[in-house]
Design a protein around this motif. Structure first.
Motif, PDB file in Angstrom:
ATOM      1  N   ILE A 128       0.831  -1.212   0.000  1.00 55.27           N
ATOM      2  CA  ILE A 128       0.000   0.000   0.000  1.00 55.27           C
ATOM      3  C   ILE A 128       0.865   1.261   0.000  1.00 55.27           C
ATOM      4  O   ILE A 128       0.520   2.284  -0.607  1.00 55.27           O
ATOM      5  CB  ILE A 128      -0.979  -0.004   1.186  1.00 55.27           C
ATOM      6  N   LEU A 129       2.038   1.192   0.657  1.00 52.52           N
ATOM      7  CA  LEU A 129       2.952   2.332   0.588  1.00 52.52           C
ATOM      8  C   LEU A 129       3.484   2.539  -0.819  1.00 52.52           C
ATOM      9  O   LEU A 129       3.563   3.673  -1.325  1.00 52.52           O
ATOM     10  CB  LEU A 129       4.116   2.127   1.567  1.00 52.52           C
ATOM     11  N   ALA A 130       3.845   1.414  -1.457  1.00 53.92           N
ATOM     12  CA  ALA A 130       4.330   1.518  -2.839  1.00 53.92           C
ATOM     13  C   ALA A 130       3.217   2.014  -3.757  1.00 53.92           C
ATOM     14  O   ALA A 130       3.457   2.841  -4.647  1.00 53.92           O
ATOM     15  CB  ALA A 130       4.845   0.154  -3.309  1.00 53.92           C
ATOM     16  N   ALA A 131       1.989   1.515  -3.528  1.00 50.63           N
ATOM     17  CA  ALA A 131       0.864   1.973  -4.349  1.00 50.63           C
ATOM     18  C   ALA A 131       0.591   3.462  -4.128  1.00 50.63           C
ATOM     19  O   ALA A 131       0.268   4.199  -5.078  1.00 50.63           O
ATOM     20  CB  ALA A 131      -0.386   1.153  -4.018  1.00 50.63           C
ATOM     21  N   TYR A 132       0.757   3.946  -2.890  1.00 53.90           N
ATOM     22  CA  TYR A 132       0.570   5.370  -2.607  1.00 53.90           C
ATOM     23  C   TYR A 132       1.603   6.214  -3.338  1.00 53.90           C
ATOM     24  O   TYR A 132       1.270   7.255  -3.963  1.00 53.90           O
ATOM     25  CB  TYR A 132       0.646   5.608  -1.105  1.00 53.90           C
ATOM     26  N   LYS A 133       2.861   5.787  -3.300  1.00 52.09           N
ATOM     27  CA  LYS A 133       3.911   6.547  -3.975  1.00 52.09           C
ATOM     28  C   LYS A 133       3.662   6.598  -5.476  1.00 52.09           C
ATOM     29  O   LYS A 133       3.806   7.655  -6.121  1.00 52.09           O
ATOM     30  CB  LYS A 133       5.273   5.904  -3.694  1.00 52.09           C
ATOM     31  N   ILE A 134       3.293   5.488  -6.050  1.00 49.17           N
ATOM     32  CA  ILE A 134       3.031   5.443  -7.490  1.00 49.17           C
ATOM     33  C   ILE A 134       1.813   6.295  -7.838  1.00 49.17           C
ATOM     34  O   ILE A 134       1.825   7.065  -8.817  1.00 49.17           O
ATOM     35  CB  ILE A 134       2.834   3.984  -7.945  1.00 49.17           C
ATOM     36  N   SER A 135       0.755   6.177  -7.008  1.00 46.72           N
ATOM     37  CA  SER A 135      -0.455   6.965  -7.268  1.00 46.72           C
ATOM     38  C   SER A 135      -0.179   8.463  -7.134  1.00 46.72           C
ATOM     39  O   SER A 135      -0.659   9.273  -7.949  1.00 46.72           O
ATOM     40  CB  SER A 135      -1.567   6.557  -6.291  1.00 46.72           C
ATOM     41  N   LEU A 136       0.594   8.859  -6.126  1.00 45.07           N
ATOM     42  CA  LEU A 136       0.912  10.279  -5.937  1.00 45.07           C
ATOM     43  C   LEU A 136       1.708  10.828  -7.120  1.00 45.07           C
ATOM     44  O   LEU A 136       1.470  11.957  -7.583  1.00 45.07           O
ATOM     45  CB  LEU A 136       1.684  10.452  -4.633  1.00 45.07           C
ATOM     46  N   HIS A 137       2.618  10.014  -7.629  1.00 37.99           N
ATOM     47  CA  HIS A 137       3.399  10.441  -8.790  1.00 37.99           C
ATOM     48  C   HIS A 137       2.507  10.649 -10.010  1.00 37.99           C
ATOM     49  O   HIS A 137       2.644  11.661 -10.739  1.00 37.99           O
ATOM     50  CB  HIS A 137       4.481   9.397  -9.082  1.00 37.99           C
ATOM     51  N   GLU A 138       1.569   9.734 -10.229  1.00 41.34           N
ATOM     52  CA  GLU A 138       0.677   9.857 -11.381  1.00 41.34           C
ATOM     53  C   GLU A 138      -0.283  11.035 -11.201  1.00 41.34           C
ATOM     54  O   GLU A 138      -0.586  11.753 -12.158  1.00 41.34           O
ATOM     55  CB  GLU A 138      -0.099   8.553 -11.578  1.00 41.34           C
ATOM     56  N   VAL A 139      -0.790  11.194  -9.966  1.00 36.24           N
ATOM     57  CA  VAL A 139      -1.693  12.324  -9.700  1.00 36.24           C
ATOM     58  C   VAL A 139      -0.979  13.644  -9.929  1.00 36.24           C
ATOM     59  O   VAL A 139      -1.549  14.590 -10.501  1.00 36.24           O
ATOM     60  CB  VAL A 139      -2.249  12.217  -8.266  1.00 36.24           C
TER      61      VAL A 139
END
Length: 458
Positions: free
Chosen positions: A29-40
């Motif tokens: 979930i931390l990795a998914a958050y980092k990836i999502s924040l980058h895309e956002v």
């Protein structure tokens, strides 16, 4: 003595994999958050840049946005604020409710700290105006967390099922350990045959090989010890027999000599004891060896035992005969069956008074088992002592001079070896002891009957 509490390898593996799965979920979930924040950030930065550039291509009057302190800017509201202000108007730059940045020379993204938190600002400087589009960074973070949560939700829903499947797989793969424990539990003290390793995993091979070597060493040591006892008993029998014969000669010359009579009785008892020890030692040695099965008639073996002991019965005027004698064919170890019947009849003769009765029955009620029953008119044995009389050297009637307390122990051991069952009870017809031996007509491998008896005892 302090009891040591042993841990369960299965439980440790299940708990370990469960905790690992949870930790892995947190990392995911931390990795998914980092990836999502980058895309956002990429998407919303492009949107902010587009709005600013569109504002710069058309004449727009100055406009100022204000931060509403009571307003919460959600990601679906975007929270994009547009400010266009002239350079000569510096009054709003000191207003904390404004997002205006001091004049910049190059278009780009900047960060602005206000009382409402950190803001992401895209600025385009023009000749007379400065255009800036602002957005709170917490909006982007919230958006990224919700995207990461939506991606992580299937993992959370599937995690309990995954843990149950892992527990099942671990239990299934550890089943050979339970099978190994069961195989060892089913063995008795004489079960020293090598462990068959065909159906065990590779990880258990070193343990099984070492245990087979240990069994081999124990079997070799037991065989040597029992062989020594058998040899010693055999060597003792010759001088004792010679002494007994010399004593009988002396009694013939001095029939009234009481001391010689007592000496003869003592030598007879010693001779009987040595004979029993020899039979017991031979039987113990045979337990560690696999003897070939032979085909024979149980009636012939029983008749041979009667012929060998009939003289002893005649000395006490005992009525020794067959009460029931059915023709029974057997595939077993004839010497062991002979030892069982011989010792039972010999024991019955010793404990039956003069002019008593001994009945022998050989019969079968099924196709699988044969029965030998020996009944006498002696004093019998109390039911609470049935287990005691099967122990070696245990005697009830100590006043009798002849007897060593080994007869029933030999019978019990031999019966177990053949996969049979020994039952003691009181004779309904004669009032003395009734011994019933149940034997399989066709003897399987020794290991199979060892496991059968082990299960019965457990």
């Amino acid at each position: 003595m302090k009891t040591v509490k042993h841990y369960s390898l299965k439980k440790r593996l299940i708990w370990g994999t469960s905790i690992f799965s949870l930790l892995l979920g947190c990392l995911l979930i931390l990795a998914a958050y980092k990836i999502s924040l980058h895309e956002v950030d990429k998407i919303l930065d492009t949107q902010m840049q587009y709005m600013a550039e569109q504002s710069a291509t058309r004449p727009i009057p100055t406009m100022a946005s204000r931060i509403e302190s009571h307003e919460t800017y959600y990601y679906h509201q975007e929270g994009l604020l547009v400010d266009i202000w002239a350079y000569h108007d510096h009054n709003h730059l000191s207003d904390p409710s404004q997002l205006l940045l001091p004049p910049v020379k190059q278009a780009g993204f900047y960060s602005q700290q206000t009382n409402q938190g950190n803001w992401r600002v895209y600025v385009i400087p023009l000749k007379h105006y400065q255009i800036q589009v602002s957005q709170r960074e917490s909006v982007r973070q919230t958006f990224a967390w919700e995207l990461a949560g939506s991606m992580f939700m299937p993992y959370v829903l599937l995690l309990p099922i995954a843990i149950l499947l892992l527990a099942f797989i671990i239990s299934l793969n550890l089943k050979p350990l339970d099978d190994f424990k069961t195989e060892l539990t089913q063995r008795d003290s004489d079960g020293l045959a090598p462990i068959n390793s065909d159906h065990y995993p590779q990880e258990l091979m070193p343990t099984i090989e070492e245990m087979n070597r240990l069994f081999e060493r124990i079997q070799h040591a037991q065989t040597e010890q029992k062989q020594f006892i058998a040899d010693a008993a055999h060597e003792l029998r010759t001088p004792v027999t010679a002494l007994n014969l010399q004593t009988r000669i002396l009694i013939g010359q001095f029939p009234e000599h009481e001391a010689l009579q007592n000496l003869s009785k003592g030598l007879a008892r010693i001779q009987h004891l040595v004979t029993q020890l020899l039979a017991l030692a031979k039987q113990d040695v045979a337990l560690s060896m696999i003897e070939p099965n032979t085909h024979f008639r149980l009636n012939d073996v029983a008749l041979n035992c009667v012929e060998q002991l009939v003289n002893l019965a005649m000395q006490k005027e005992i009525d020794l005969g067959f009460e029931r004698n059915e023709l029974i064919e057997m595939q077993s170890i004839e010497s062991t069956v002979h030892s069982i019947i011989f010792n039972l009849i010999d024991n019955a003769i010793k404990y039956t008074p003069n002019q008593g009765i001994i009945n022998i029955s050989v019969f079968s009620d099924t196709d699988d088992f044969a029965y030998i029953q020996i009944e006498d008119s002696g004093a019998g044995i109390e039911p609470e002592k049935y287990d005691e009389v099967l122990k070696r050297f245990y005697r009830i009637h100590h006043h009798l001079e002849v007897g060593s307390g080994l007869g029933l122990s030999i019978v019990d051991k031999a019966t177990q070896r053949l996969g049979g069952v020994l039952t003691l009870s009181r004779s309904m017809d004669l009032g003395g002891l009734s011994v019933l031996v149940k034997l399989p007509k066709v003897l399987g491998s020794y290991e199979d009957h060892t496991k059968l008896n082990a299960k019965k005892n457990n």
